[in-house]
Design a protein around this motif. Sequence first.
Motif, PDB file in Angstrom:
ATOM      1  N   ALA A   8       0.818  -1.212   0.000  1.00 54.68           N
ATOM      2  CA  ALA A   8       0.000   0.000   0.000  1.00 54.68           C
ATOM      3  C   ALA A   8       0.850   1.260   0.000  1.00 54.68           C
ATOM      4  O   ALA A   8       0.330   2.361  -0.216  1.00 54.68           O
ATOM      5  CB  ALA A   8      -0.929   0.006   1.209  1.00 54.68           C
ATOM      6  N   GLN A   9       2.143   1.115   0.248  1.00 54.83           N
ATOM      7  CA  GLN A   9       3.079   2.236   0.172  1.00 54.83           C
ATOM      8  C   GLN A   9       4.435   1.696  -0.250  1.00 54.83           C
ATOM      9  O   GLN A   9       4.718   0.512  -0.072  1.00 54.83           O
ATOM     10  CB  GLN A   9       3.189   2.945   1.527  1.00 54.83           C
ATOM     11  CG  GLN A   9       3.699   2.047   2.636  1.00 54.83           C
ATOM     12  CD  GLN A   9       3.733   2.749   3.982  1.00 54.83           C
ATOM     13  OE1 GLN A   9       3.159   3.821   4.139  1.00 54.83           O
ATOM     14  NE2 GLN A   9       4.402   2.161   4.966  1.00 54.83           N
ATOM     15  N   THR A  10       5.254   2.548  -0.836  1.00 50.93           N
ATOM     16  CA  THR A  10       6.576   2.111  -1.273  1.00 50.93           C
ATOM     17  C   THR A  10       7.539   2.105  -0.093  1.00 50.93           C
ATOM     18  O   THR A  10       7.331   2.790   0.902  1.00 50.93           O
ATOM     19  CB  THR A  10       7.113   3.021  -2.385  1.00 50.93           C
ATOM     20  OG1 THR A  10       7.150   4.376  -1.914  1.00 50.93           O
ATOM     21  CG2 THR A  10       6.212   2.958  -3.611  1.00 50.93           C
ATOM     22  N   GLY A  11       8.588   1.311  -0.223  1.00 48.69           N
ATOM     23  CA  GLY A  11       9.571   1.244   0.852  1.00 48.69           C
ATOM     24  C   GLY A  11      10.326  -0.062   0.837  1.00 48.69           C
ATOM     25  O   GLY A  11      10.485  -0.708  -0.201  1.00 48.69           O
ATOM     26  N   ARG A  48       8.497  -2.000  -5.837  1.00 44.15           N
ATOM     27  CA  ARG A  48       8.250  -1.910  -4.388  1.00 44.15           C
ATOM     28  C   ARG A  48       8.843  -0.636  -3.789  1.00 44.15           C
ATOM     29  O   ARG A  48       8.256   0.008  -2.919  1.00 44.15           O
ATOM     30  CB  ARG A  48       8.836  -3.135  -3.683  1.00 44.15           C
ATOM     31  CG  ARG A  48       8.464  -3.273  -2.215  1.00 44.15           C
ATOM     32  CD  ARG A  48       9.497  -4.111  -1.488  1.00 44.15           C
ATOM     33  NE  ARG A  48      10.743  -3.391  -1.285  1.00 44.15           N
ATOM     34  CZ  ARG A  48      11.949  -3.944  -1.227  1.00 44.15           C
ATOM     35  NH1 ARG A  48      12.081  -5.253  -1.393  1.00 44.15           N
ATOM     36  NH2 ARG A  48      13.035  -3.212  -1.021  1.00 44.15           N
ATOM     37  N   THR A  49      10.026  -0.249  -4.270  1.00 41.73           N
ATOM     38  CA  THR A  49      10.693   0.933  -3.716  1.00 41.73           C
ATOM     39  C   THR A  49      10.214   2.233  -4.337  1.00 41.73           C
ATOM     40  O   THR A  49      10.496   3.315  -3.818  1.00 41.73           O
ATOM     41  CB  THR A  49      12.212   0.838  -3.923  1.00 41.73           C
ATOM     42  OG1 THR A  49      12.492   0.738  -5.333  1.00 41.73           O
ATOM     43  CG2 THR A  49      12.789  -0.378  -3.205  1.00 41.73           C
ATOM     44  N   SER A  59      -1.077  -2.163  -4.557  1.00 41.99           N
ATOM     45  CA  SER A  59      -0.750  -2.819  -5.816  1.00 41.99           C
ATOM     46  C   SER A  59      -0.253  -4.228  -5.567  1.00 41.99           C
ATOM     47  O   SER A  59       0.402  -4.510  -4.551  1.00 41.99           O
ATOM     48  CB  SER A  59       0.328  -2.024  -6.552  1.00 41.99           C
ATOM     49  OG  SER A  59       0.797  -2.712  -7.701  1.00 41.99           O
ATOM     50  N   GLY A  60      -0.547  -5.112  -6.508  1.00 38.14           N
ATOM     51  CA  GLY A  60       0.084  -6.415  -6.527  1.00 38.14           C
ATOM     52  C   GLY A  60       1.521  -6.256  -7.003  1.00 38.14           C
ATOM     53  O   GLY A  60       1.995  -5.151  -7.277  1.00 38.14           O
ATOM     54  N   PRO A  91       0.233  -7.095 -16.395  1.00 36.58           N
ATOM     55  CA  PRO A  91       0.019  -6.248 -15.224  1.00 36.58           C
ATOM     56  C   PRO A  91       0.670  -6.849 -13.983  1.00 36.58           C
ATOM     57  O   PRO A  91       0.875  -8.065 -13.888  1.00 36.58           O
ATOM     58  CB  PRO A  91      -1.508  -6.226 -15.087  1.00 36.58           C
ATOM     59  CG  PRO A  91      -1.958  -7.501 -15.731  1.00 36.58           C
ATOM     60  CD  PRO A  91      -1.005  -7.720 -16.869  1.00 36.58           C
ATOM     61  N   LEU A  92       1.004  -5.989 -13.020  1.00 32.12           N
ATOM     62  CA  LEU A  92       1.547  -6.461 -11.754  1.00 32.12           C
ATOM     63  C   LEU A  92       0.514  -7.356 -11.058  1.00 32.12           C
ATOM     64  O   LEU A  92      -0.691  -7.132 -11.169  1.00 32.12           O
ATOM     65  CB  LEU A  92       1.889  -5.280 -10.847  1.00 32.12           C
ATOM     66  CG  LEU A  92       2.966  -4.307 -11.354  1.00 32.12           C
ATOM     67  CD1 LEU A  92       3.155  -3.172 -10.354  1.00 32.12           C
ATOM     68  CD2 LEU A  92       4.282  -5.035 -11.584  1.00 32.12           C
ATOM     69  N   GLY A  93       1.024  -8.362 -10.334  1.00 30.19           N
ATOM     70  CA  GLY A  93       0.102  -9.225  -9.611  1.00 30.19           C
ATOM     71  C   GLY A  93       0.444 -10.694  -9.649  1.00 30.19           C
ATOM     72  O   GLY A  93      -0.332 -11.532  -9.189  1.00 30.19           O
ATOM     73  N   ALA A  94       1.611 -11.047 -10.182  1.00 36.92           N
ATOM     74  CA  ALA A  94       1.983 -12.462 -10.274  1.00 36.92           C
ATOM     75  C   ALA A  94       2.259 -13.082  -8.907  1.00 36.92           C
ATOM     76  O   ALA A  94       2.149 -14.301  -8.754  1.00 36.92           O
ATOM     77  CB  ALA A  94       3.207 -12.631 -11.177  1.00 36.92           C
TER      78      ALA A  94
END
Length: 325
Positions: A8-11, A48-49, A59-60, A91-94
């Motif tokens: 839900a947030q980058t990091g 992710r970052t 996001s997935g 799309p992202l989500g694998a």
Amino acid sequence: MSQRIQFAQTGGSEVLELVTTTADEPAAGEVRIANKAVGLNFIDIYFRTGLYPAPALPSGLGTEGAGVVDAVGENVTHLSVGDRVAYAQGPLGAYAEHHVLPAAKVVKLPDFIDFETAAASMLKGLTVQYLLRQTYELKGGETILFHAAAGGVGSIACQWAKALGVKLIGTVSSQEKADLAMQNGAWATINYTEEDVAERVRELTNGEMCDVVYDSVGKDTWEVSLNCLKPRALMVSFGNASGPVDGVNIGILNQKGSLFVTRPSLNGYADTRERLEMMCEEFFGMIESGKIKIDVANRYPLADAGKAQDALQSRKTTGSTVLLP
């Protein structure tokens, strides 16, 4: 119900969470895959970052996997429920038990390739295909430098280069990784923690330097890579493991010998279904022939995706890593 990793947030890897959701239904032109294995790649860390922005949060994550088609949308003709398949784009989500994506990005998996091998190698293998066969079509006899030669992409590149009759010089960070690269077909290795890469390339090539440098490291190796090229040679920057290359004065290409540079991506080459099929056919053929063997060296439960990413980012891994839903 279906489990997936999302953020839900980058990091750091701590932002990844395992959640339970309802599996989406495929729309027209889409299929849903029940994943049997999921590939882990450095590009997942970029998303992710926040280096690469996700379309929306939460996001997935992940773009590579292999499994069985368990639902098909309208207007899909080349795939059916029950087909063994693999994919490397979309799309992202694998990172999930189920993933919905365009059918055009999904290919049938030959019987001689198991799910873990496919998930561990689709993105990496297709990356090596476009790098060695399209970005610069190696004919045999060339000398190339390939950074991170013991990693997932590098391990495949060493084998493919040897099969083509190409001298691949691989950079590594330890003797263990040097041994692995040599076992996979590298012509020579350079431990960048102990040796001056450009000077060692000069020694190995008797001053002639390289026809191509393939660099997935980015910021930390940009100038070193340029220094390893012969005049009018090609610099292929295809990753950012140490951070993106920026602030470059293009005049440096002139100063270092009228060099060429390109920043390719898989999506830029596998941009049509026909090209994707062609690339997969050649890559799968290399596996079937035995010229390329995929080292699935690391396996993690889906819930431990963060630990898997940390191991990859700290360069503790060799070969390929898969997540198992």
